[in-house]
Structure formats: structure tokens, C-alpha cells
Design a protein around this motif. Structure first.
Motif, PDB file in Angstrom:
ATOM      1  N   LEU A 179       0.766  -1.060   0.262  1.00 36.94           N
ATOM      2  CA  LEU A 179       0.002  -0.131   0.102  1.00 36.94           C
ATOM      3  C   LEU A 179       0.997   1.327  -0.170  1.00 36.94           C
ATOM      4  O   LEU A 179       0.745   2.195  -0.577  1.00 36.94           O
ATOM      5  N   SER A 180       1.764   1.291   0.670  1.00 38.01           N
ATOM      6  CA  SER A 180       2.935   2.351   0.611  1.00 38.01           C
ATOM      7  C   SER A 180       3.405   3.002  -0.508  1.00 38.01           C
ATOM      8  O   SER A 180       3.562   3.881  -0.867  1.00 38.01           O
ATOM      9  N   GLU A 181       3.260   1.983  -1.556  1.00 40.68           N
ATOM     10  CA  GLU A 181       3.811   2.545  -2.934  1.00 40.68           C
ATOM     11  C   GLU A 181       2.862   3.696  -3.421  1.00 40.68           C
ATOM     12  O   GLU A 181       3.299   4.392  -4.387  1.00 40.68           O
ATOM     13  N   ILE A 182       1.431   3.748  -3.139  1.00 44.39           N
ATOM     14  CA  ILE A 182       0.531   4.741  -3.608  1.00 44.39           C
ATOM     15  C   ILE A 182       0.076   5.732  -2.421  1.00 44.39           C
ATOM     16  O   ILE A 182      -0.769   6.421  -2.557  1.00 44.39           O
ATOM     17  N   ALA A 183       0.392   5.297  -1.241  1.00 45.81           N
ATOM     18  CA  ALA A 183      -0.420   5.815  -0.218  1.00 45.81           C
ATOM     19  C   ALA A 183      -0.309   7.317  -0.338  1.00 45.81           C
ATOM     20  O   ALA A 183      -1.362   7.990   0.059  1.00 45.81           O
ATOM     21  N   SER A 184       0.682   7.880  -0.798  1.00 46.77           N
ATOM     22  CA  SER A 184       0.960   9.363  -0.687  1.00 46.77           C
ATOM     23  C   SER A 184      -0.203  10.118  -1.702  1.00 46.77           C
ATOM     24  O   SER A 184      -0.367  11.411  -1.522  1.00 46.77           O
ATOM     25  N   SER A 185      -0.769   9.430  -2.544  1.00 50.40           N
ATOM     26  CA  SER A 185      -1.492   9.963  -3.276  1.00 50.40           C
ATOM     27  C   SER A 185      -3.217  10.189  -2.760  1.00 50.40           C
ATOM     28  O   SER A 185      -3.868  10.731  -3.513  1.00 50.40           O
ATOM     29  N   TYR A 186      -3.453   9.520  -1.600  1.00 47.56           N
ATOM     30  CA  TYR A 186      -4.760   9.723  -1.076  1.00 47.56           C
ATOM     31  C   TYR A 186      -4.723  10.029   0.518  1.00 47.56           C
ATOM     32  O   TYR A 186      -3.785  10.055   1.043  1.00 47.56           O
ATOM     33  N   ASP A 187      -5.659  10.660   0.840  1.00 46.91           N
ATOM     34  CA  ASP A 187      -5.910  11.096   2.012  1.00 46.91           C
ATOM     35  C   ASP A 187      -7.049  10.158   2.888  1.00 46.91           C
ATOM     36  O   ASP A 187      -6.874  10.374   4.209  1.00 46.91           O
ATOM     37  N   ALA A 188      -7.591   9.433   2.314  1.00 45.14           N
ATOM     38  CA  ALA A 188      -8.402   8.514   3.070  1.00 45.14           C
ATOM     39  C   ALA A 188      -8.764   7.364   2.350  1.00 45.14           C
ATOM     40  O   ALA A 188      -8.465   7.112   1.481  1.00 45.14           O
ATOM     41  N   LEU A 189      -8.918   6.277   3.096  1.00 41.32           N
ATOM     42  CA  LEU A 189      -9.249   4.851   2.491  1.00 41.32           C
ATOM     43  C   LEU A 189     -10.360   4.644   3.100  1.00 41.32           C
ATOM     44  O   LEU A 189     -11.215   4.674   4.122  1.00 41.32           O
ATOM     45  N   PHE A 190     -11.348   4.060   2.067  1.00 41.14           N
ATOM     46  CA  PHE A 190     -12.577   3.300   2.368  1.00 41.14           C
ATOM     47  C   PHE A 190     -12.318   1.796   2.332  1.00 41.14           C
ATOM     48  O   PHE A 190     -12.471   1.215   1.175  1.00 41.14           O
ATOM     49  N   CYS A 191     -12.029   1.286   3.459  1.00 39.61           N
ATOM     50  CA  CYS A 191     -11.414  -0.163   3.412  1.00 39.61           C
ATOM     51  C   CYS A 191     -12.441  -1.257   3.829  1.00 39.61           C
ATOM     52  O   CYS A 191     -13.030  -1.168   4.927  1.00 39.61           O
ATOM     53  N   ASP A 192     -12.586  -2.202   3.054  1.00 41.20           N
ATOM     54  CA  ASP A 192     -13.489  -3.319   3.165  1.00 41.20           C
ATOM     55  C   ASP A 192     -13.012  -4.229   4.502  1.00 41.20           C
ATOM     56  O   ASP A 192     -11.524  -4.065   4.953  1.00 41.20           O
ATOM     57  N   LEU A 193     -13.546  -5.122   5.088  1.00 43.90           N
ATOM     58  CA  LEU A 193     -13.136  -5.756   6.385  1.00 43.90           C
ATOM     59  C   LEU A 193     -12.812  -7.314   5.842  1.00 43.90           C
ATOM     60  O   LEU A 193     -11.929  -7.832   5.895  1.00 43.90           O
ATOM     61  N   TRP A 194     -14.156  -7.889   5.573  1.00 44.84           N
ATOM     62  CA  TRP A 194     -13.742  -9.436   5.298  1.00 44.84           C
ATOM     63  C   TRP A 194     -13.029  -9.603   4.094  1.00 44.84           C
ATOM     64  O   TRP A 194     -13.262  -9.064   3.185  1.00 44.84           O
ATOM     65  N   GLY A 195     -11.898 -10.407   4.171  1.00 48.20           N
ATOM     66  CA  GLY A 195     -11.156 -10.734   3.046  1.00 48.20           C
ATOM     67  C   GLY A 195      -9.952  -9.853   2.813  1.00 48.20           C
ATOM     68  O   GLY A 195      -9.318  -9.960   2.076  1.00 48.20           O
ATOM     69  N   CYS A 196      -9.842  -8.585   3.650  1.00 49.79           N
ATOM     70  CA  CYS A 196      -8.929  -7.509   3.541  1.00 49.79           C
ATOM     71  C   CYS A 196      -8.275  -7.366   4.708  1.00 49.79           C
ATOM     72  O   CYS A 196      -6.981  -7.370   4.910  1.00 49.79           O
ATOM     73  N   LEU A 197      -8.830  -7.206   6.014  1.00 48.96           N
ATOM     74  CA  LEU A 197      -8.408  -6.990   7.265  1.00 48.96           C
ATOM     75  C   LEU A 197      -8.479  -8.229   8.065  1.00 48.96           C
ATOM     76  O   LEU A 197      -7.932  -8.464   9.051  1.00 48.96           O
ATOM     77  N   HIS A 198      -9.516  -9.099   7.634  1.00 51.04           N
ATOM     78  CA  HIS A 198      -9.602 -10.418   8.550  1.00 51.04           C
ATOM     79  C   HIS A 198     -10.325 -11.339   7.713  1.00 51.04           C
ATOM     80  O   HIS A 198     -10.764 -11.170   6.608  1.00 51.04           O
ATOM     81  N   ASN A 199     -10.206 -12.793   8.082  1.00 50.27           N
ATOM     82  CA  ASN A 199     -10.801 -13.680   7.508  1.00 50.27           C
ATOM     83  C   ASN A 199     -11.914 -14.225   8.104  1.00 50.27           C
ATOM     84  O   ASN A 199     -12.504 -15.262   7.818  1.00 50.27           O
ATOM     85  N   GLY A 200     -12.870 -13.495   8.914  1.00 51.31           N
ATOM     86  CA  GLY A 200     -13.864 -13.822   9.723  1.00 51.31           C
ATOM     87  C   GLY A 200     -13.712 -14.587  11.039  1.00 51.31           C
ATOM     88  O   GLY A 200     -14.281 -14.826  11.918  1.00 51.31           O
ATOM     89  N   VAL A 201     -12.180 -14.984  11.229  1.00 54.58           N
ATOM     90  CA  VAL A 201     -11.912 -15.497  12.459  1.00 54.58           C
ATOM     91  C   VAL A 201     -10.608 -14.673  13.263  1.00 54.58           C
ATOM     92  O   VAL A 201     -10.890 -14.367  14.235  1.00 54.58           O
ATOM     93  N   THR A 202      -9.766 -14.256  12.461  1.00 55.23           N
ATOM     94  CA  THR A 202      -8.695 -13.554  12.932  1.00 55.23           C
ATOM     95  C   THR A 202      -8.240 -12.321  12.038  1.00 55.23           C
ATOM     96  O   THR A 202      -8.359 -12.475  10.900  1.00 55.23           O
ATOM     97  N   ALA A 203      -7.763 -11.514  12.459  1.00 54.25           N
ATOM     98  CA  ALA A 203      -7.078 -10.197  11.917  1.00 54.25           C
ATOM     99  C   ALA A 203      -5.811 -10.792  10.836  1.00 54.25           C
ATOM    100  O   ALA A 203      -4.953 -11.770  11.381  1.00 54.25           O
ATOM    101  N   PHE A 204      -5.323 -10.006   9.943  1.00 59.47           N
ATOM    102  CA  PHE A 204      -4.303 -10.279   9.171  1.00 59.47           C
ATOM    103  C   PHE A 204      -3.174  -9.149   9.450  1.00 59.47           C
ATOM    104  O   PHE A 204      -3.386  -7.957   9.204  1.00 59.47           O
ATOM    105  N   PRO A 205      -2.096  -9.779  10.270  1.00 58.80           N
ATOM    106  CA  PRO A 205      -1.094  -8.992  10.871  1.00 58.80           C
ATOM    107  C   PRO A 205      -0.600  -7.713   9.857  1.00 58.80           C
ATOM    108  O   PRO A 205      -0.485  -6.535  10.016  1.00 58.80           O
ATOM    109  N   GLU A 206      -0.327  -8.208   8.569  1.00 63.08           N
ATOM    110  CA  GLU A 206       0.136  -7.142   7.428  1.00 63.08           C
ATOM    111  C   GLU A 206      -0.854  -6.220   7.126  1.00 63.08           C
ATOM    112  O   GLU A 206      -0.483  -5.018   6.903  1.00 63.08           O
ATOM    113  N   ALA A 207      -2.116  -6.446   6.934  1.00 65.36           N
ATOM    114  CA  ALA A 207      -2.990  -5.581   6.824  1.00 65.36           C
ATOM    115  C   ALA A 207      -3.184  -4.333   7.723  1.00 65.36           C
ATOM    116  O   ALA A 207      -3.286  -3.172   7.700  1.00 65.36           O
TER     117      ALA A 207
END
Length: 290
Positions: A8-36
Motif C-alpha cells: 500500500l505504501s507505494e501509492i499511499a501518498s496519493s490519498y488522504d482517506a481509505l474506504f477499506c473493506d473488512l472481510w477478506g482484506c483486514l480479517h478472514n472472519g476468524v482472525t486479523a491479518f497482521p500485515e493488513a
């Protein structure tokens, strides 16, 4: 053409806000993804705002409690916009009447909790289908059962001319290694049968309006060209972003992991084939949010 990135850091400077999904991106319904988690935390530390934009059919307080239990820390996000809150507001304004037949699991009954932001709400009563003026669907009664088991009730509802308010347009999610049906599958079946539905999560506009209001509540005035939508649903996250005129980051290692041959990164040719079969084109793609 969609650009494959590795962080994400490759493009982050072009944006001021993220609309970020949860399931499949930040967690798998059971546990969080540390890298995310780390990627979102870094984005916030650089001055960005993270709006967790989810098709969860529940109030945002319930979602915050749920993701905390999965190990998602509060320091990687700023606010939450849920399809549940967007749909609840419509329900309390009378979109499907007062006497409601509820399709969903017991854990989603928080959907009917009062909302302070709706003045003079319509009184809502949960009733048997035979007495209903409308339907609220947060998902099937049994997430593992084929939605076709609901056909008898839906046929009766269609005959009565009932409108279904669908609080979760997702068709399926993966809870760990188990694929579950969502409200979108029930609504799609009802539509195929000739029933009328109203949907309030991604890719539909009302939930994006809510996400922008959440930004405003934080005192942040962010133009659309500085918002990046992140998600793994091509027909929800990416289609919704495109409809709103937002740039998007497609997380290929979620729902489309098999189709895009994603291990660490998507296969370039597999991704091209997958996207060519869909009517939308994400700005960026990444194997996993990191």
C-alpha cells in the motif's frame, strides 16, 4: 489498465482517506491479518484517515466489538460505516412499513435497535410472514444452507407484493476456510422470482454517502480524487468504487484468490482474464493488503 502493486505504501501518498473493506482484506472472519493491520496503521501515522466500509448488516458499534475480538486494534482505523446502519436508517424512515418479517440469524437482531439520527422513526414490529408489510434480510437463516431452501417463503412474499430490504449485498464470504451465503444471495433469488428488493451496502450509493458523512464527523473534508476504496469483492467493492468515481485497490487474495492464482501476488495473466470477464476495472491490484 490495472497496476499490480506489492505494498500500500507505494501509492499511499496519493490519498488522504481509505474506504477499506473488512472481510477478506483486514480479517478472514476468524482472525486479523497482521500485515493488513500494519499497512492501515502506517497509513494513519502518515496523516491518512481509515474508514472501515463494510457490508456487515449490523450497527457500527457491534462491528467494532466483533473486529476487536478478532485482533483488529483500534489504532489502525478511525471510523466505521456499515451497510446495516445505512439500511436501518431506511427502515426507520418507513421504507418497508412497520410490520416486518425478518430473515437472518439471531446474532443480527441488533439491526432493530433504535437510531438517534432518524427523527420520528416509524415503529417497527417483527411479525410472522403472513402479517408482514415488508421484509428485512440480513442474511439467510442458515449461512451454510443453499438459499433455495427459502423459496417457499419468498414465493409467498412475492405473491403478497412485499418489498425486501437487503442489508448485505454480498453473495458469499469465507469464514476461515468455510464459504457462507450472505443476504445478497437471498435478495438475488427473490429478484429472479420477480420480487422487489432494496439494497444499501456496496456497490449501492447510500453506504458511500454514509462513509462520506463519517469522514465529515471527523472534521475531514476529503475530495473524491483523494479517496482510495480497498476491497476483495469485484462486484461490490470495486464496482461500487467505480460507480462513485473513486480509485480502487483490488485485493485479489480474498474471494478471487483461485481465479487470479494469488499466492503472494496475483498472476498477471490470470488477473487479466478475470478482469476481462467483469464490467469493472480496478485502478490497482494487490495480492494481500500489506
Amino acid at each position: 489498465m490495472t497496476q499490480i502493486i506489492h505494498h500500500l505504501s507505494e501509492i499511499a501518498s496519493s490519498y488522504d482517506a481509505l474506504f477499506c473493506d473488512l472481510w477478506g482484506c483486514l480479517h478472514n472472519g476468524v482472525t486479523a491479518f497482521p500485515e493488513a493491520v500494519a499497512a492501515l496503521r502506517d497509513f494513519r501515522q502518515s496523516g491518512g484517515v481509515v474508514v472501515l466500509l463494510t457490508n456487515a448488516p449490523r450497527p457500527r458499534a457491534s462491528v467494532a466489538e466483533q473486529i476487536a475480538g478478532m485482533g483488529v486494534p483500534e489504532d489502525c482505523w478511525d471510523t466505521i460505516a456499515t451497510s446495516g446502519d445505512s439500511a436501518r436508517a431506511a427502515m426507520f424512515m418507513g421504507a418497508v412499513g412497520s410490520d416486518i418479517f425478518f430473515i437472518g440469524e439471531d446474532r443480527d437482531t441488533g439491526f432493530f435497535e433504535p437510531m438517534a439520527i432518524v427523527p420520528d422513526p416509524v415503529p417497527i414490529r417483527r411479525v410472522p410472514l403472513e402479517q408482514a408489510e415488508g421484509i428485512v434480510c440480513t442474511g439467510p437463516f442458515d449461512a451454510l444452507a443453499d438459499p433455495e431452501v427459502l423459496r417457499p417463503q419468498l414465493l409467498y412474499a412475492k405473491t403478497k407484493g412485499l418489498t425486501m430490504l437487503n442489508a448485505n449485498p454480498d453473495i458469499v464470504v469465507d469464514r476461515g476456510d468455510v464459504r457462507e451465503w450472505c443476504g445478497g444471495a437471498v435478495a438475488a433469488l427473490y429478484e429472479r422470482m420477480g420480487g422487489k428488493t432494496m439494497s444499501f451496502g456496496k456497490p449501492h450509493p447510500p453506504v458511500y454517502d454514509l462513509a462520506r458523512r463519517r469522514l465529515a464527523e471527523l472534521g475531514r473534508d476529503v475530495s473524491d480524487d483523494r479517496i482510495l476504496a480497498v476491497g476483495d469483492g469485484i462486484a461490490t467493492d470495486i464496482q461500487g468504487a467505480q460507480g462513485e468515481g473513486l480509485d480502487s485497490l483490488f485485493v485479489t487474495g480474498g474471494l478471487a484468490a483461485l481465479e487470479t492464482a494469488t499466492d503472494v501476488h496475483p498472476g498477471e495473466e490470470d488477473l487479466r482474464r478475470f478482469l476481462s470477464a467483469n464490467p469493472v476495472s480496478p485502478t490497482f491490484a494487490i495480492g494481500k493488503l500489506r
